[in-house]
Design an enzyme around this catalytic site. Structure first.
Site, mmCIF file in Angstrom:
data_model
loop_
_atom_site.group_PDB
_atom_site.id
_atom_site.type_symbol
_atom_site.label_atom_id
_atom_site.label_comp_id
_atom_site.label_asym_id
_atom_site.label_seq_id
_atom_site.Cartn_x
_atom_site.Cartn_y
_atom_site.Cartn_z
ATOM 1 N N ASN A 1 2.990 -8.183 -2.859
ATOM 2 C CA ASN A 1 2.136 -7.202 -3.519
ATOM 3 C C ASN A 1 2.683 -5.809 -3.259
ATOM 4 O O ASN A 1 2.815 -5.396 -2.099
ATOM 5 C CB ASN A 1 0.699 -7.311 -3.007
ATOM 6 C CG ASN A 1 -0.311 -6.653 -3.924
ATOM 7 O OD1 ASN A 1 0.024 -6.231 -5.023
ATOM 8 N ND2 ASN A 1 -1.544 -6.580 -3.477
ATOM 9 N N GLU B 1 -0.780 -5.531 6.395
ATOM 10 C CA GLU B 1 -0.526 -4.523 5.366
ATOM 11 C C GLU B 1 -0.293 -3.151 5.985
ATOM 12 O O GLU B 1 -0.238 -2.999 7.207
ATOM 13 C CB GLU B 1 -1.698 -4.459 4.385
ATOM 14 C CG GLU B 1 -3.051 -4.212 5.005
ATOM 15 C CD GLU B 1 -4.196 -4.443 4.031
ATOM 16 O OE1 GLU B 1 -3.956 -4.918 2.901
ATOM 17 O OE2 GLU B 1 -5.343 -4.151 4.398
ATOM 18 N N GLY C 1 -7.612 -7.318 -5.124
ATOM 19 C CA GLY C 1 -7.519 -8.769 -5.124
ATOM 20 C C GLY C 1 -6.456 -9.347 -6.031
ATOM 21 O O GLY C 1 -6.273 -10.564 -6.081
ATOM 22 N N ASP D 1 -7.377 5.674 4.260
ATOM 23 C CA ASP D 1 -5.913 5.559 4.187
ATOM 24 C C ASP D 1 -5.242 6.934 4.280
ATOM 25 O O ASP D 1 -4.537 7.363 3.366
ATOM 26 C CB ASP D 1 -5.481 4.874 2.887
ATOM 27 C CG ASP D 1 -6.174 3.548 2.643
ATOM 28 O OD1 ASP D 1 -6.529 2.875 3.625
ATOM 29 O OD2 ASP D 1 -6.360 3.185 1.461
ATOM 30 N N ILE E 1 1.998 -2.632 -2.783
ATOM 31 C CA ILE E 1 1.035 -1.594 -2.439
ATOM 32 C C ILE E 1 1.375 -1.049 -1.056
ATOM 33 O O ILE E 1 2.258 -1.547 -0.365
ATOM 34 C CB ILE E 1 -0.412 -2.112 -2.468
ATOM 35 C CG1 ILE E 1 -0.694 -3.029 -1.281
ATOM 36 C CG2 ILE E 1 -0.720 -2.823 -3.777
ATOM 37 C CD1 ILE E 1 -2.160 -3.384 -1.127
ATOM 38 N N ASP E 2 0.670 0.001 -0.635
ATOM 39 C CA ASP E 2 0.767 0.537 0.727
ATOM 40 C C ASP E 2 2.203 0.940 1.084
ATOM 41 O O ASP E 2 2.810 0.413 2.018
ATOM 42 C CB ASP E 2 0.250 -0.480 1.747
ATOM 43 C CG ASP E 2 -1.234 -0.742 1.630
ATOM 44 O OD1 ASP E 2 -1.874 -0.132 0.759
ATOM 45 O OD2 ASP E 2 -1.750 -1.559 2.406
ATOM 46 N N HIS F 1 -4.977 1.356 8.761
ATOM 47 C CA HIS F 1 -4.179 2.088 7.778
ATOM 48 C C HIS F 1 -3.789 3.465 8.334
ATOM 49 O O HIS F 1 -4.197 4.505 7.847
ATOM 50 C CB HIS F 1 -4.877 2.235 6.439
ATOM 51 C CG HIS F 1 -3.887 2.452 5.325
ATOM 52 N ND1 HIS F 1 -3.668 1.514 4.351
ATOM 53 C CD2 HIS F 1 -3.011 3.461 5.097
ATOM 54 C CE1 HIS F 1 -2.722 1.964 3.535
ATOM 55 N NE2 HIS F 1 -2.304 3.141 3.983
#
Length: 308
Positions: free
Chosen positions: A125, A180, A86, A9, A127-128, A250
């Site tokens: 979610n 994502e 998860g 990432d 994130i990212d 990513h």
């Protein structure tokens, strides 16, 4: 031109003569390079694997994921993810420093708290993250799986969610499958959203690939080259598995020049991790030029580093 192992990432930015790469790992590892080919480790952002305040909120977190780096109002601003694999109890934190040069007296990371978060029961979610400032506007893109990619308007000064700002959906999959790691850049009046589709983090079984769409507005709607909306799984392929390069994804996008010098930019680059088929799926960093065709669509060009 050997690729760097262990970087996952990547987020890359240039200050002075150095490119700095931040990546997933304990305390956010930092590498730097003068030429994008030879990299050296220069420590990490945080002394602890996960900052105390974030560990208290998500006790099951063990390291930090998916950093993003931007230069805003004289400071380098890092956003990062604290989460558990998860699960969608996640948060995006922020830290900043006036310089990335570890030998400078001014080098000091300041904790700037959290930006957004998600809880068990939410349909998204947190994130990212990808932080983008355009003129008087600041936004953060984020998201993984669940109901896809979100965007929230931020206060331009604090870089925290603006009071009353609504969460906007900008991309999702209609069928099952991963979506994502948003990364958005502006070029010639278009906003280009790069996303990673399908499965990450499974070594040679990874199916990650990078797609792109564009919009005239930060909040979309984003469409791919075939005029398919990214809210229904659209996305023009930029990177996919190719030979021993398994599951590239990513990505980050960055320019050649020093971010402190206005107009000093030059070539575009795309950097990402992949899994090496010939070395048991070890993860590696690859950097390529990012080229643009006559209609303004991007494609991955020549390999700069991380080739074979």
């Amino acid at each position: 031109m050997a690729s760097v192992r262990g970087i996952h990432d990547p987020a890359i930015i240039r200050e002075g003569d150095w490119y700095y790469c931040f990546s997933t790992g304990y305390g956010v590892p930092i590498h730097r390079s003068r030429d994008l080919v030879t990299w050296e480790s220069v420590g990490r952002v945080f002394r602890l694997d996960v900052p105390d305040w974030a560990k208290q909120e998500i006790p099951t977190s063990v390291n930090i994921w998916a950093p993003d780096i931007a230069f805003i109002d004289g400071r380098f601003v890092l956003t990062y993810t604290v989460a558990t694999f998860g699960q969608n109890r996640s948060l995006i934190g922020m830290a900043s420093t006036p310089t990335l040069d570890p030998s400078s007296r001014e080098y000091r990371w300041r904790h700037d708290g959290k930006v957004v978060e998600s809880f068990v029961g939410d349909d998204f979610n947190a994130i990212d993250s990808n932080l983008l400032v355009q003129g008087n506007r600041a936004v953060v893109y984020y998201g993984s799986y669940w109901t896809g990619i979100k965007m929230v308007e931020l206060d331009r000064q604090s870089l925290k969610p603006r009071e009353g700002a609504e969460r906007v959906s900008v991309a999702r999959r209609e069928t099952s499958g991963g979506i994502e790691a948003p990364f958005v850049v502006e070029r010639n009046g278009w906003y280009y959203m790069f996303l990673s589709f399908d499965k990450c983090c499974a070594g040679v079984d990874s199916t990650y690939n990078v797609r792109v769409g564009r919009s005239r507005n930060l909040e979309g709607p984003y469409y791919d080259r075939d005029n398919q909306t990214m809210m229904r799984g659209g996305g023009t392929t930029v990177l996919r598995t190719d030979g021993r390069m398994i599951g590239p994804g990513h990505n980050c996008i960055f320019r050649e020049g020093d971010v402190r010098r206005a107009g000093d930019q030059g070539r575009w680059y795309i950097a990402y991790h992949f899994y090496d088929r010939d070395f048991d799926g070890v993860q590696r960093l690859q950097v390529r030029e990012l080229l643009w065709d006559h209609l303004g669509w991007p494609r991955a060009g020549a390999v700069v580093s991380g080739g074979f």
